[in-house]
Design a protein around this motif. Sequence first.
Motif, PDB file in Angstrom:
ATOM      1  N   GLY A  51      -6.015  15.893   8.416  1.00 31.60           N
ATOM      2  CA  GLY A  51      -4.556  16.114   7.818  1.00 31.60           C
ATOM      3  C   GLY A  51      -3.489  15.258   8.378  1.00 31.60           C
ATOM      4  N   LEU A  52      -4.089  14.312   9.189  1.00 34.23           N
ATOM      5  CA  LEU A  52      -2.734  13.485   9.652  1.00 34.23           C
ATOM      6  C   LEU A  52      -2.413  12.111   8.842  1.00 34.23           C
ATOM      7  CD1 LEU A  52      -3.720  13.478  13.519  1.00 34.23           C
ATOM      8  CD2 LEU A  52      -2.345  15.015  12.360  1.00 34.23           C
ATOM      9  N   PRO A  53      -1.229  12.324   8.250  1.00 36.45           N
ATOM     10  CA  PRO A  53      -0.683  10.936   7.727  1.00 36.45           C
ATOM     11  C   PRO A  53      -0.866   9.591   8.583  1.00 36.45           C
ATOM     12  CG  PRO A  53       0.758  12.616   7.037  1.00 36.45           C
ATOM     13  CD  PRO A  53      -0.062  12.916   8.396  1.00 36.45           C
ATOM     14  N   PHE A  54      -0.973   8.482   8.004  1.00 36.61           N
ATOM     15  CA  PHE A  54      -0.945   7.123   8.736  1.00 36.61           C
ATOM     16  C   PHE A  54      -0.526   6.005   7.967  1.00 36.61           C
ATOM     17  CE2 PHE A  54      -5.349   7.019   7.084  1.00 36.61           C
ATOM     18  CZ  PHE A  54      -5.792   5.907   6.888  1.00 36.61           C
ATOM     19  N   ALA A  55       0.118   5.203   8.494  1.00 29.25           N
ATOM     20  CA  ALA A  55       0.488   3.972   7.857  1.00 29.25           C
ATOM     21  C   ALA A  55      -0.193   2.711   8.199  1.00 29.25           C
ATOM     22  CB  ALA A  55       2.270   3.628   7.993  1.00 29.25           C
ATOM     23  N   VAL A  56      -0.383   1.862   6.995  1.00 29.48           N
ATOM     24  CA  VAL A  56      -1.188   1.046   7.109  1.00 29.48           C
ATOM     25  C   VAL A  56      -0.753  -0.593   7.129  1.00 29.48           C
ATOM     26  CG1 VAL A  56      -3.209  -0.277   6.286  1.00 29.48           C
ATOM     27  CG2 VAL A  56      -3.069   2.007   6.152  1.00 29.48           C
TER      28      VAL A  56
ATOM     29  N   GLY B 163     -10.726  12.088   8.684  1.00 26.53           N
ATOM     30  CA  GLY B 163      -9.656  12.929   8.134  1.00 26.53           C
ATOM     31  C   GLY B 163      -8.278  12.579   7.851  1.00 26.53           C
ATOM     32  N   GLY B 164      -7.951  11.341   8.377  1.00 27.89           N
ATOM     33  CA  GLY B 164      -6.453  10.861   8.029  1.00 27.89           C
ATOM     34  C   GLY B 164      -6.401  10.315   6.612  1.00 27.89           C
ATOM     35  N   LEU B 165      -4.816  10.403   6.517  1.00 29.05           N
ATOM     36  CA  LEU B 165      -4.470  10.452   5.055  1.00 29.05           C
ATOM     37  C   LEU B 165      -3.555   9.190   5.092  1.00 29.05           C
ATOM     38  CD1 LEU B 165      -3.182  14.088   4.531  1.00 29.05           C
ATOM     39  CD2 LEU B 165      -5.633  13.084   3.950  1.00 29.05           C
ATOM     40  N   ALA B 166      -4.051   7.876   4.149  1.00 29.65           N
ATOM     41  CA  ALA B 166      -3.320   6.770   4.433  1.00 29.65           C
ATOM     42  C   ALA B 166      -2.046   7.143   2.918  1.00 29.65           C
ATOM     43  CB  ALA B 166      -4.096   5.806   3.345  1.00 29.65           C
ATOM     44  N   MET B 167      -0.975   6.760   3.942  1.00 27.02           N
ATOM     45  CA  MET B 167       0.277   7.090   2.958  1.00 27.02           C
ATOM     46  C   MET B 167       0.841   5.731   2.437  1.00 27.02           C
ATOM     47  SD  MET B 167       3.393   7.370   5.815  1.00 27.02           S
ATOM     48  CE  MET B 167       4.355   8.472   4.738  1.00 27.02           C
ATOM     49  N   GLY B 168       0.611   4.758   2.733  1.00 21.73           N
ATOM     50  CA  GLY B 168       1.008   3.518   2.207  1.00 21.73           C
ATOM     51  C   GLY B 168       1.049   2.356   3.303  1.00 21.73           C
TER      52      GLY B 168
ATOM     53  N   SER C 148       4.506  -9.076  14.500  1.00 19.01           N
ATOM     54  CA  SER C 148       4.333  -8.889  13.047  1.00 19.01           C
ATOM     55  C   SER C 148       3.834  -7.478  12.676  1.00 19.01           C
ATOM     56  CB  SER C 148       3.225  -9.755  12.599  1.00 19.01           C
ATOM     57  OG  SER C 148       2.048  -9.457  13.106  1.00 19.01           O
ATOM     58  N   SER C 149       3.685  -6.591  13.373  1.00 19.97           N
ATOM     59  CA  SER C 149       3.509  -5.158  12.999  1.00 19.97           C
ATOM     60  C   SER C 149       4.814  -4.412  12.897  1.00 19.97           C
ATOM     61  CB  SER C 149       2.558  -4.419  13.740  1.00 19.97           C
ATOM     62  OG  SER C 149       1.463  -5.193  13.871  1.00 19.97           O
ATOM     63  N   GLY C 150       5.958  -4.929  12.477  1.00 18.08           N
ATOM     64  CA  GLY C 150       7.347  -4.204  12.487  1.00 18.08           C
ATOM     65  C   GLY C 150       7.287  -3.187  11.597  1.00 18.08           C
ATOM     66  N   GLY C 151       6.768  -3.190  10.315  1.00 18.08           N
ATOM     67  CA  GLY C 151       6.962  -2.067   9.421  1.00 18.08           C
ATOM     68  C   GLY C 151       6.237  -1.137  10.043  1.00 18.08           C
ATOM     69  N   SER C 152       5.063  -0.955  10.795  1.00 16.01           N
ATOM     70  CA  SER C 152       4.396  -0.064  11.370  1.00 16.01           C
ATOM     71  C   SER C 152       5.230   0.650  12.651  1.00 16.01           C
ATOM     72  CB  SER C 152       3.228  -0.412  11.984  1.00 16.01           C
ATOM     73  OG  SER C 152       2.247  -0.725  10.930  1.00 16.01           O
ATOM     74  N   ALA C 153       5.846  -0.309  13.321  1.00 15.62           N
ATOM     75  CA  ALA C 153       6.741   0.393  14.557  1.00 15.62           C
ATOM     76  C   ALA C 153       7.769   1.060  13.757  1.00 15.62           C
ATOM     77  CB  ALA C 153       7.266  -0.925  15.425  1.00 15.62           C
ATOM     78  N   VAL C 154       8.652   0.650  12.839  1.00 12.92           N
ATOM     79  CA  VAL C 154       9.508   1.280  12.372  1.00 12.92           C
ATOM     80  C   VAL C 154       9.392   2.644  11.469  1.00 12.92           C
ATOM     81  CG1 VAL C 154      11.471   1.097  10.847  1.00 12.92           C
ATOM     82  CG2 VAL C 154      10.989  -1.018  12.059  1.00 12.92           C
ATOM     83  N   ALA C 155       8.102   2.411  10.963  1.00  7.34           N
ATOM     84  CA  ALA C 155       7.903   3.815  10.378  1.00  7.34           C
ATOM     85  C   ALA C 155       7.472   4.893  11.385  1.00  7.34           C
ATOM     86  CB  ALA C 155       6.487   3.385   9.562  1.00  7.34           C
ATOM     87  N   LEU C 156       6.839   4.375  12.465  1.00  6.34           N
ATOM     88  CA  LEU C 156       6.621   5.581  13.539  1.00  6.34           C
ATOM     89  C   LEU C 156       8.105   6.094  14.092  1.00  6.34           C
ATOM     90  CD1 LEU C 156       3.796   3.684  15.453  1.00  6.34           C
ATOM     91  CD2 LEU C 156       3.698   6.161  14.284  1.00  6.34           C
ATOM     92  N   ALA C 157       8.851   4.914  14.395  1.00  3.08           N
ATOM     93  CA  ALA C 157      10.060   5.423  15.045  1.00  3.08           C
ATOM     94  C   ALA C 157      10.856   6.546  14.223  1.00  3.08           C
ATOM     95  CB  ALA C 157      10.970   4.048  15.317  1.00  3.08           C
ATOM     96  N   CYS C 158      10.730   6.200  12.706  1.00  5.55           N
ATOM     97  CA  CYS C 158      11.682   6.906  11.664  1.00  5.55           C
ATOM     98  C   CYS C 158      10.866   8.155  11.460  1.00  5.55           C
ATOM     99  CB  CYS C 158      11.978   6.245  10.720  1.00  5.55           C
ATOM    100  SG  CYS C 158      12.991   4.873  10.772  1.00  5.55           S
TER     101      CYS C 158
ATOM    102  N   TYR D 232       7.817   8.567   9.634  1.00  5.26           N
ATOM    103  CA  TYR D 232       7.097   8.494   8.492  1.00  5.26           C
ATOM    104  C   TYR D 232       5.574   9.195   8.545  1.00  5.26           C
ATOM    105  CZ  TYR D 232      10.502   5.238   6.867  1.00  5.26           C
ATOM    106  OH  TYR D 232      11.809   4.476   6.329  1.00  5.26           O
ATOM    107  N   ALA D 233       5.161   9.014   9.867  1.00  3.59           N
ATOM    108  CA  ALA D 233       3.804   9.078  10.218  1.00  3.59           C
ATOM    109  C   ALA D 233       3.492   9.270  11.448  1.00  3.59           C
ATOM    110  CB  ALA D 233       2.695   8.407   9.350  1.00  3.59           C
ATOM    111  N   PRO D 234       2.535  10.180  11.874  1.00  4.14           N
ATOM    112  CA  PRO D 234       2.370  10.169  13.501  1.00  4.14           C
ATOM    113  C   PRO D 234       1.382   9.000  14.077  1.00  4.14           C
ATOM    114  CG  PRO D 234       0.937  11.658  12.560  1.00  4.14           C
ATOM    115  CD  PRO D 234       1.852  11.095  11.421  1.00  4.14           C
ATOM    116  N   LEU D 235       0.760   8.183  12.966  1.00  8.13           N
ATOM    117  CA  LEU D 235       0.000   7.023  13.486  1.00  8.13           C
ATOM    118  C   LEU D 235       0.148   5.821  12.373  1.00  8.13           C
ATOM    119  CD1 LEU D 235      -3.344   9.075  13.959  1.00  8.13           C
ATOM    120  CD2 LEU D 235      -1.604   8.241  15.569  1.00  8.13           C
ATOM    121  N   ALA D 236      -0.102   4.618  12.909  1.00 11.25           N
ATOM    122  CA  ALA D 236       0.017   3.360  12.125  1.00 11.25           C
ATOM    123  C   ALA D 236      -0.921   2.536  12.743  1.00 11.25           C
ATOM    124  CB  ALA D 236       1.631   2.837  11.981  1.00 11.25           C
ATOM    125  N   THR D 237      -1.410   1.317  11.912  1.00 15.80           N
ATOM    126  CA  THR D 237      -2.275   0.464  12.381  1.00 15.80           C
ATOM    127  C   THR D 237      -1.213  -0.664  12.591  1.00 15.80           C
ATOM    128  OG1 THR D 237      -2.688  -0.830  10.059  1.00 15.80           O
ATOM    129  CG2 THR D 237      -4.065   1.293  10.529  1.00 15.80           C
ATOM    130  N   GLY D 238      -1.817  -1.552  13.499  1.00 11.60           N
ATOM    131  CA  GLY D 238      -1.198  -2.692  13.867  1.00 11.60           C
ATOM    132  C   GLY D 238      -2.440  -3.709  14.395  1.00 11.60           C
TER     133      GLY D 238
END
Length: 496
Positions: free
Chosen positions: A74-79, A116-121, A155-165, A167-173
Motif C-alpha cells: 500500500g505504499l506509493p513510490f516515485a520512479v 506491495g508498492g504502488l508506482a505513482m509516476g 541526477s536523482s533530483g526529482g526523486s529527492a524533491v518528491a520525497l521532501a514535498c 509526494y511519496a514515502p519512497l523513491a528510486t534513485g
Amino acid sequence: MTDPATFGAQEARSLIARKQLSPVELAKACIARVEALDHAVNALIARDFEGMLDGARKAETAVMAGDPLGALHGLPFAVKDMIDVTGLPTTFGSEAFVDNIATSDDAIVVAMRSAGGLAMGKTNTPEWSAGGNTRNRVNGVTANPYDLTHTCAGSSGGSAVALACGYAPLATGSDTGGSLRNPAAYCGVVGLRPSPGVVPGDTRAVGLFPISTSGPMARSVGDAGLMLSVLARADNTDPFTTVINGRTPWDADSFANLPRRDLSSLRIAVTEDYGFAPTETLIRSHFRAIVPKLAPFLGELEETTPDCTDADRIFSVLRGVQFLGIHARLFDETPERVGPNVADNVREGRSYSAEDVAQALFAQSRFHRDWQAFFETLDFIISPAVAISPRPWREMYPARIDGSPTKSYYHWLAMAYASTIPGHPSITIPCGMDANGMPFGLQIVGRRHDDLGVLAVAAELEAIIAGTDMAVPAPDLAALRAAPPLSQAAEFLTFN
C-alpha cells in the motif's frame, strides 16, 4: 488530523497492517500533495494516479481480507525517469526519447510492486543523468523546495524533491558520482549508494563497470533500509551480485530491521575534503561546527582520509568511457538532440587513448587496495556529502568554487565520487541548515559490503540529530502552494 502524506514508509506500513490507515486514503493524500505543490517544483513529470488508486483499492481489499501483506504493501513510490514503468514515458530527459513509452516494468519496479508498492509516476532527471543539476530540454527544471531559485542537485533530483514535498514515502534513485546522495543532501532527505551488486542492475549498460548503481531514497534511514530489503535481491544477471544456491551473502531482511550500534565503540575518520575535493569554505565551516556536537556520542575520532591520489583522473576517464559507449551513436547521428553535458562527455571519452583507460583501471585497482588498508584500522568515515551549498539552478554547474576554477562540470561532485571509485557503501543524512539557510548533508562511508553497518550507524546518528538544532525542518509547504508555476520562469526549458 495528521495528513497521511507526512507518514514515513515504516509508519504508514504499520498503520495499514493495523487497519488504522487506508491505502486509498494514503494514495489520495499523496496525490493531493502533488497537485498542490508540483507547479512550484516540477518534480513529477509523468503520473499514473489512476493506476495507483486502483492498486490502493486492491491493497485495501487484501488488508480487510486478512491476506499476507508485502513489505511495502500500500505504499506509493516515485520512479526516476531513467527506468521503465509500464505505460509511462521513459524520456531519460532526452529529446530523442520524448515519445518513448515503456511496455514493461524495470526489475526494480517489479520488485517494488511485488512487495506491495504502488508506482505513482516518474521523477525528473538531467538528460541521461549527466550532471548535478536537474534540468533538461524535455521536462524543464526541478527546483529546490527550500529555495525555488536554487538547484536540487542531481541526477536523482526529482526523486529527492518528491520525497521532501511528501509526494511519496519512497523513491528510486541511481548514483555514479553522487547522483542520489547529492540531491538527498540538498533536499533534506536520505539517499543510500549501496555496495556494487547489492541492488542488481539487470539493465545497466556497462555491467562490468561498477561505478553506477541504483539505490533507495527516503525521508528516514529506517525507510531507506526497508526499501533496500526489497531491492537487494538475488539476480545473477548482474556480475557484481554474488548468488550462491539462489541466495546472496547479505541478508536482505536485515536491512528492514536495523540493529542498534554502539557509536562509542567505533573508530571514525573525519575529513572535510578527502584531501582533494574542492570544498567551499561555507561547507567546511558547517562541518567543523557539527563534528563537535556529534563527538560526545562517538568513539575515537581521527582527522584523516584514505589515499585519494588520482581520484579526479580515474573518475573522469572511467565515466567518460562509459558515456562514450552508451551515447556516441546518438551524438553522431542526431547531435541536435543531445544536450551540452552529454555532448561534452562523448567528446571527453573520445579524447582518451587505450593507454589512458588502461592506466585509469590500474589506478582504480591501487585506489581500491589503499581504501581496504585504510579500513583495517578505522570503521567509518564521516564527511560533508557535497562540496558546495546549493547554487541557483540557472547555473548549469559551478565554474568556480571560492574563486578557484573547477576542472569539469562534475568536479564539484568529488566528495561523492571518492567512495564511488573503490565501491564503498555511502549514505547521506540531513544534518542542519548551512549559513545560506539550505539543508546540509552528512555522508557516512563504511567498509565495502558493510551496507548494514552503514545504515545502522546512520540511524543512530539520525536519532541524535533529531533532538538538536541540527534537525532539518520540512520545506515551507504554504509558500510552495502560493508560488507561481515554475514553468513560467525564464530558462525553464532552454539553457546552454
